[in-house]
Scaffold this motif. Structure first.
Motif, short mmCIF file in Angstrom:
data_model
loop_
_atom_site.label_atom_id
_atom_site.label_comp_id
_atom_site.label_asym_id
_atom_site.label_seq_id
_atom_site.Cartn_x
_atom_site.Cartn_y
_atom_site.Cartn_z
N SER A 296 2.66 3.09 -15.21
CA SER A 296 1.96 4.30 -15.66
C SER A 296 1.07 4.81 -14.53
N ASP A 297 0.57 6.04 -14.70
CA ASP A 297 -0.36 6.60 -13.71
C ASP A 297 -1.58 5.71 -13.53
N ASP A 298 -2.09 5.16 -14.64
CA ASP A 298 -3.27 4.30 -14.56
C ASP A 298 -2.97 3.02 -13.78
N GLU A 299 -1.79 2.46 -13.98
CA GLU A 299 -1.41 1.25 -13.22
C GLU A 299 -1.27 1.57 -11.74
N TYR B 221 1.05 6.10 -2.51
CA TYR B 221 0.31 6.63 -3.66
C TYR B 221 0.58 8.12 -3.84
N LYS C 34 -6.33 1.58 -5.80
CA LYS C 34 -7.74 1.23 -5.57
C LYS C 34 -7.88 -0.20 -5.07
N LYS D 114 -2.81 4.01 -10.11
CA LYS D 114 -4.16 4.24 -9.58
C LYS D 114 -4.90 2.93 -9.37
N ALA D 115 -4.77 1.99 -10.31
CA ALA D 115 -5.43 0.70 -10.18
C ALA D 115 -4.90 -0.07 -8.97
#
Length: 197
Positions: free
Chosen positions: A15-18, A52, A24, A20-21
């Motif tokens: 997912s987008d959140d994964e 990314y 980071k 992004k994590a």
């Protein structure tokens, strides 16, 4: 360019959140500022940034990577190849070639990524004002893109990305012993001035 999923260490269904994590986490690990501007860390960070950007701004790389991770444009459009060429030129510090590749992209297709890449190439060529303007435009077009904002902020602060490894030669380097001696001397001086010892 390597498969961006592999570079970030995420699955193809991430997912987008994964994503992004993962970005980071890798940015904290490889950011040049946190690695004494190591050329290896800089190169790795550029690879992480490209991966990314690929995943977040190119429809999760479906336009570039098939199921086997090989570069392949689903549209067959030349603009995707021009973007990729510019990324590769910038990665290898061939900034003039990057500008040539980006110049061939029609104005109607000049998105946040285009301005971000122009900013990188302009900065590499030494055109700081033009780089700042392009970075600002990239942020205007994609205000939620953390990478673009970080790059713009670093340009605004005057940080030198591409020659930072040479900075260590222009400033004195002190050992821990020297730093302790200087601290002790300054403490003694303070005591003499303030306490009359």
């Amino acid at each position: 360019m390597r498969d961006p999923y592999e570079v970030l260490g995420v699955s193809r269904g991430a997912s987008d959140d994964e994503i992004k994590a993962a970005y980071k986490r890798l940015a904290r690990k490889y950011h040049p500022d946190l690695n004494n501007n190591s050329p290896d860390a800089t190169e790795k960070m550029q690879e992480v940034n490209s991966a990314y950007d690929e995943l977040m701004n190119k429809g999760k790389a479906n336009s570039y990577y098939d199921n086997f991770g090989r570069s392949q444009s689903s549209t067959g459009g030349g603009e995707n190849l021009a973007f990729q060429a510019a990324i590769n030129y910038i990665r290898f510090r061939r900034f003039s070639e990057a500008m040539n590749a980006l110049g061939g992209i029609p104005e109607a297709e000049r998105n946040g990524l285009w301005y971000y890449l122009v900013a990188n190439a302009q900065y590499g060529l030494g055109y700081l004002t033009e780089a700042k303007l392009a970075a600002r435009k990239a942020c205007e077009l994609e205000p939620g893109n953390v990478e673009y904002r970080m790059f713009r902020d670093r340009l605004e602060s005057g940080f030198n990305f591409y020659t930072s490894e040479n900075m260590s030669y222009s400033r004195p380097q002190f050992s821990i012993f020297t730093n302790c001696c200087l601290s002790y001397f300054l403490l003694q001086l303070f005591c003499l001035c303030c306490c009359g010892l």
